[in-house]
Design an enzyme around this catalytic site. Structure first.
Site, PDB file in Angstrom:
ATOM      1  N   ASP A  91       1.113  -1.549  -0.086  1.00 59.17           N
ATOM      2  CA  ASP A  91      -0.158  -0.002   0.319  1.00 59.17           C
ATOM      3  C   ASP A  91       0.728   1.503  -0.049  1.00 59.17           C
ATOM      4  OD1 ASP A  91      -2.196   1.740  -0.081  1.00 59.17           O
ATOM      5  OD2 ASP A  91      -2.683   1.298   2.295  1.00 59.17           O
ATOM      6  N   ALA A  92       1.496   1.758  -1.552  1.00 56.11           N
ATOM      7  CA  ALA A  92       2.112   2.792  -1.507  1.00 56.11           C
ATOM      8  C   ALA A  92       1.410   4.481  -2.063  1.00 56.11           C
ATOM      9  CB  ALA A  92       4.061   2.378  -1.971  1.00 56.11           C
ATOM     10  N   LYS A  93       0.691   3.295  -2.630  1.00 54.74           N
ATOM     11  CA  LYS A  93       0.174   4.889  -3.424  1.00 54.74           C
ATOM     12  C   LYS A  93       1.045   5.637  -4.629  1.00 54.74           C
ATOM     13  CE  LYS A  93      -3.722   5.196   0.224  1.00 54.74           C
ATOM     14  NZ  LYS A  93      -2.659   4.489   1.125  1.00 54.74           N
ATOM     15  N   ARG A  94       1.780   4.682  -5.465  1.00 53.35           N
ATOM     16  CA  ARG A  94       2.744   6.094  -5.998  1.00 53.35           C
ATOM     17  C   ARG A  94       2.274   6.002  -7.533  1.00 53.35           C
ATOM     18  NH1 ARG A  94       5.238   4.808  -1.840  1.00 53.35           N
ATOM     19  NH2 ARG A  94       7.194   4.278  -1.600  1.00 53.35           N
TER      20      ARG A  94
END
Length: 266
Positions: A91-94
């Protein structure tokens, strides 16, 4: 992990539970702080207690990145410890220009071995496409989120639909239900049935059940498709169910309750 394997795992375990390892060094039981790697020690105990009840673990990278190199080492140990048959989410939302996204994708898919990464679609197709170019890996696109600020942009009306609907419909054309999922917040249950009409075959990653107040019943009834199509995440409600030396037992009890409810909806 491919779609068929994920669907089979859900059916075998009668669960579509994703457990969020949002491990806050300030919230883990005090007795773990003397361990050489407290965050990994906590995660290991949670995984050991819940790995037969869930189908996925989601690691929110922010909780690890803020610890510097030690946090990244804890993250890597955690991913390596998760059983290979369980779906893993970074869950890095890159989301950045193509070349940068390519290296973000390599980071999480190759260096750390995750099955999937959450991505932000605001910069458009070329920021997401690199995440779709890896075999049996998944991009999980932010669609309709569970936070209060989602109304600032996501709910803006367009001519015939809201902005989030346009984003999800457009992003779906970049990939397929075999390599792209969408984040749909559990607190947005009233919109889930309409989203399912737009994306009948896609998997939804659904945060917001538990501590954020989302309803598992509503999400399950409105969002499920013929292959279930849901990964419902619970983080704090499971991993912080207890805060003493029996914390893993308490986490298992919380996960068991969710899995039992899910089995009923299946």
């Amino acid at each position: 992990m491919n779609r068929q394997e994920l669907v089979q795992l859900i059916r075998d375990r009668r669960s579509y539970l994703c457990i969020g390892l949002d491990t806050d060094i300030h919230k883990i039981p005090k007795h773990l702080l003397s361990h050489p790697d407290p965050m990994f020690a906590f995660n290991k105990a949670i995984i050991d207690a819940t790995k037969d009840l869930c189908v996925s673990y989601k690691i929110n990278t922010a909780f690890y990145e803020c610890q510097g190199i030690r946090g990244w080492e804890s993250l890597q140990r955690t991913v390596e410890y998760i059983p290979k048959e369980i779906f893993t989410i970074a869950d890095a939302k890159r989301g950045d220009i193509g070349n940068t996204s390519s290296y973000y994708a390599k980071t999480f898919y190759e260096t750390y071995g995750f099955d999937s990464v959450t991505v932000a679609p605001y910069m458009g197709r070329d920021s997401v496409q690199p995440f779709l170019e890896f075999h049996e890996k998944w991009a999980i696109v932010l669609g309709l989120t569970s936070n209060a600020g989602s109304a600032d942009f996501q709910m803006l009306p367009l001519k015939n639909e809201k902005l989030y609907e346009n984003v999800m419909r457009t992003a779906a054309s970049w990939g397929s239900p075999d390599n792209m999922m969408f984040v749909v917040g559990a607190t947005q249950a009233s919109a889930v049935a309409d989203i399912r009409k737009i994306l009948p075959d896609s998997f939804f990653l659904v945060p917001g059940v538990g501590a954020q107040g989302g309803s598992l019943k509503d999400i399950s009834e409105k969002g499920m498709n013929k292959e279930v199509g849901l990964l419902v995440n619970a983080s704090r409600a499971v991993i912080y169910a207890g805060n003493d030396e029996k914390f893993a037992d308490d986490a298992r009890a919380a996960a068991q309750q969710l899995q039992k409810e899910m089995a009923g909806y299946l």
